[in-house]
Scaffold this motif. Structure first.
Motif, PDB file in Angstrom:
ATOM      1  N   VAL A   1       0.852  -1.183   0.000  1.00 41.76           N
ATOM      2  CA  VAL A   1       0.000   0.000   0.000  1.00 41.76           C
ATOM      3  C   VAL A   1       0.897   1.245   0.000  1.00 41.76           C
ATOM      4  CG1 VAL A   1      -1.730   1.310   1.282  1.00 41.76           C
ATOM      5  CG2 VAL A   1      -1.816  -1.203   1.260  1.00 41.76           C
ATOM      6  N   HIS A   2       0.734   2.077  -1.022  1.00 41.27           N
ATOM      7  CA  HIS A   2       1.453   3.351  -1.100  1.00 41.27           C
ATOM      8  C   HIS A   2       0.489   4.434  -0.623  1.00 41.27           C
ATOM      9  CE1 HIS A   2       4.745   1.473  -3.286  1.00 41.27           C
ATOM     10  NE2 HIS A   2       3.828   0.883  -4.050  1.00 41.27           N
ATOM     11  N   LYS A   3       0.455   4.609   0.683  1.00 42.59           N
ATOM     12  CA  LYS A   3      -0.521   5.488   1.328  1.00 42.59           C
ATOM     13  C   LYS A   3      -0.485   6.914   0.778  1.00 42.59           C
ATOM     14  CE  LYS A   3      -3.297   6.968   4.624  1.00 42.59           C
ATOM     15  NZ  LYS A   3      -4.706   6.903   4.375  1.00 42.59           N
ATOM     16  N   THR A   4       0.703   7.399   0.438  1.00 37.51           N
ATOM     17  CA  THR A   4       0.806   8.788  -0.035  1.00 37.51           C
ATOM     18  C   THR A   4       0.165   8.986  -1.401  1.00 37.51           C
ATOM     19  OG1 THR A   4       2.995   8.344  -0.951  1.00 37.51           O
ATOM     20  CG2 THR A   4       2.910   9.254   1.285  1.00 37.51           C
ATOM     21  N   LYS A   5      -0.041   7.904  -2.167  1.00 34.91           N
ATOM     22  CA  LYS A   5      -0.669   8.009  -3.487  1.00 34.91           C
ATOM     23  C   LYS A   5      -2.198   7.918  -3.422  1.00 34.91           C
ATOM     24  CE  LYS A   5       3.096   6.070  -6.268  1.00 34.91           C
ATOM     25  NZ  LYS A   5       3.426   4.976  -7.214  1.00 34.91           N
ATOM     26  N   CYS A   6      -2.710   7.342  -2.354  1.00 33.88           N
ATOM     27  CA  CYS A   6      -4.161   7.128  -2.246  1.00 33.88           C
ATOM     28  C   CYS A   6      -4.896   8.469  -2.229  1.00 33.88           C
ATOM     29  CB  CYS A   6      -4.485   6.324  -0.985  1.00 33.88           C
ATOM     30  SG  CYS A   6      -6.250   5.995  -0.786  1.00 33.88           S
ATOM     31  N   GLN A   7      -5.910   8.585  -3.084  1.00 40.70           N
ATOM     32  CA  GLN A   7      -6.718   9.801  -3.166  1.00 40.70           C
ATOM     33  C   GLN A   7      -8.150   9.570  -2.682  1.00 40.70           C
ATOM     34  OE1 GLN A   7      -5.519  12.967  -4.195  1.00 40.70           O
ATOM     35  NE2 GLN A   7      -3.617  11.827  -3.830  1.00 40.70           N
ATOM     36  N   GLY A   8      -8.402   8.395  -2.125  1.00 41.26           N
ATOM     37  CA  GLY A   8      -9.696   8.120  -1.526  1.00 41.26           C
ATOM     38  C   GLY A   8     -10.806   7.792  -2.505  1.00 41.26           C
ATOM     39  N   HIS A   9     -10.475   7.261  -3.664  1.00 43.39           N
ATOM     40  CA  HIS A   9     -11.508   6.868  -4.625  1.00 43.39           C
ATOM     41  C   HIS A   9     -12.296   5.645  -4.139  1.00 43.39           C
ATOM     42  CE1 HIS A   9     -10.041   9.653  -7.683  1.00 43.39           C
ATOM     43  NE2 HIS A   9      -8.810   9.248  -7.394  1.00 43.39           N
ATOM     44  N   ALA A  10     -11.668   4.814  -3.312  1.00 44.33           N
ATOM     45  CA  ALA A  10     -12.283   3.620  -2.712  1.00 44.33           C
ATOM     46  C   ALA A  10     -12.675   2.563  -3.739  1.00 44.33           C
ATOM     47  CB  ALA A  10     -13.476   4.006  -1.842  1.00 44.33           C
ATOM     48  N   ARG A  11     -12.063   2.594  -4.891  1.00 51.09           N
ATOM     49  CA  ARG A  11     -12.365   1.560  -5.894  1.00 51.09           C
ATOM     50  C   ARG A  11     -11.880   0.189  -5.442  1.00 51.09           C
ATOM     51  NH1 ARG A  11     -11.243   4.616 -11.662  1.00 51.09           N
ATOM     52  NH2 ARG A  11     -12.715   6.289 -11.300  1.00 51.09           N
ATOM     53  N   CYS A  12     -10.760   0.154  -4.721  1.00 47.51           N
ATOM     54  CA  CYS A  12     -10.273  -1.126  -4.206  1.00 47.51           C
ATOM     55  C   CYS A  12     -11.298  -1.729  -3.252  1.00 47.51           C
ATOM     56  CB  CYS A  12      -8.915  -0.965  -3.516  1.00 47.51           C
ATOM     57  SG  CYS A  12      -8.909   0.215  -2.137  1.00 47.51           S
ATOM     58  N   TRP A  13     -11.811  -0.921  -2.392  1.00 48.10           N
ATOM     59  CA  TRP A  13     -12.801  -1.376  -1.421  1.00 48.10           C
ATOM     60  C   TRP A  13     -14.086  -1.830  -2.124  1.00 48.10           C
ATOM     61  CZ3 TRP A  13     -17.670   0.381  -0.145  1.00 48.10           C
ATOM     62  CH2 TRP A  13     -18.215  -0.174   1.003  1.00 48.10           C
TER      63      TRP A  13
ATOM     64  N   VAL B   1      -6.538  -4.033  -7.276  1.00 51.09           N
ATOM     65  CA  VAL B   1      -5.275  -3.307  -7.486  1.00 51.09           C
ATOM     66  C   VAL B   1      -5.302  -2.608  -8.836  1.00 51.09           C
ATOM     67  CG1 VAL B   1      -2.795  -3.619  -7.873  1.00 51.09           C
ATOM     68  CG2 VAL B   1      -3.906  -4.759  -5.943  1.00 51.09           C
ATOM     69  N   ARG B   2      -5.750  -3.295  -9.866  1.00 55.94           N
ATOM     70  CA  ARG B   2      -5.796  -2.697 -11.208  1.00 55.94           C
ATOM     71  C   ARG B   2      -6.817  -1.560 -11.303  1.00 55.94           C
ATOM     72  NH1 ARG B   2      -5.786  -8.192 -12.822  1.00 55.94           N
ATOM     73  NH2 ARG B   2      -7.965  -7.963 -13.388  1.00 55.94           N
ATOM     74  N   SER B   3      -7.802  -1.541 -10.415  1.00 60.66           N
ATOM     75  CA  SER B   3      -8.840  -0.513 -10.477  1.00 60.66           C
ATOM     76  C   SER B   3      -8.404   0.817  -9.864  1.00 60.66           C
ATOM     77  CB  SER B   3     -10.117  -0.998  -9.781  1.00 60.66           C
ATOM     78  OG  SER B   3      -9.948  -1.004  -8.378  1.00 60.66           O
ATOM     79  N   CYS B   4      -7.285   0.829  -9.184  1.00 56.60           N
ATOM     80  CA  CYS B   4      -6.839   2.059  -8.512  1.00 56.60           C
ATOM     81  C   CYS B   4      -6.293   3.049  -9.549  1.00 56.60           C
ATOM     82  CB  CYS B   4      -5.766   1.750  -7.474  1.00 56.60           C
ATOM     83  SG  CYS B   4      -5.206   3.247  -6.609  1.00 56.60           S
ATOM     84  N   PRO B   5      -6.930   4.219  -9.698  1.00 61.03           N
ATOM     85  CA  PRO B   5      -6.458   5.188 -10.699  1.00 61.03           C
ATOM     86  C   PRO B   5      -5.150   5.864 -10.308  1.00 61.03           C
ATOM     87  CG  PRO B   5      -8.296   6.092  -9.467  1.00 61.03           C
ATOM     88  CD  PRO B   5      -8.136   4.671  -9.027  1.00 61.03           C
ATOM     89  N   GLU B   6      -4.777   5.790  -9.060  1.00 65.38           N
ATOM     90  CA  GLU B   6      -3.557   6.452  -8.585  1.00 65.38           C
ATOM     91  C   GLU B   6      -2.388   5.487  -8.443  1.00 65.38           C
ATOM     92  OE1 GLU B   6      -3.821   9.577  -8.543  1.00 65.38           O
ATOM     93  OE2 GLU B   6      -5.991   9.677  -8.619  1.00 65.38           O
ATOM     94  N   SER B   7      -2.594   4.213  -8.741  1.00 58.38           N
ATOM     95  CA  SER B   7      -1.566   3.172  -8.555  1.00 58.38           C
ATOM     96  C   SER B   7      -1.035   3.177  -7.129  1.00 58.38           C
ATOM     97  CB  SER B   7      -0.412   3.346  -9.548  1.00 58.38           C
ATOM     98  OG  SER B   7      -0.882   3.263 -10.866  1.00 58.38           O
ATOM     99  N   ALA B   8      -1.949   3.333  -6.196  1.00 53.83           N
ATOM    100  CA  ALA B   8      -1.574   3.340  -4.780  1.00 53.83           C
ATOM    101  C   ALA B   8      -1.366   1.937  -4.236  1.00 53.83           C
ATOM    102  CB  ALA B   8      -2.637   4.064  -3.962  1.00 53.83           C
TER     103      ALA B   8
END
Length: 81
Positions: free
Chosen positions: A5-17, A51-58
């Protein structure tokens, strides 16, 4: 499977969830919680899609860990003790 998990890249889209709520946990603001994630073999396909759904590659699948070895790879072959 191991997910970094690259926490600094996460923008809160919640697509992974949305893809795998039993694998990815979010904080109160919708950001993925820090800390690497170990995924059970039966959940690997779902986790890969998340993982592939994350737009920020977090999220990143760790392919360097021992998790990439299949149990059959660790069995001695004929003639080995």
């Amino acid at each position: 499977m191991h997910i970094v998990v690259h926490k600094t890249k996460c923008q809160g889209h919640a697509r992974c969830w949305a893809q795998a709520p039993n694998i990815f946990k979010l904080d109160d603001e919708g950001y993925v919680l820090p800390g690497d994630i170990n995924v059970a073999q039966e959940d690997e396909l779902l986790a890969s899609r998340a993982v592939r759904s994350c737009p920020e590659s977090a999220l990143e699948i760790d392919r360097t860990s021992a998790a990439r070895f299949e149990p059959a790879d660790m069995q001695p072959s004929a003639g080995e003790a």
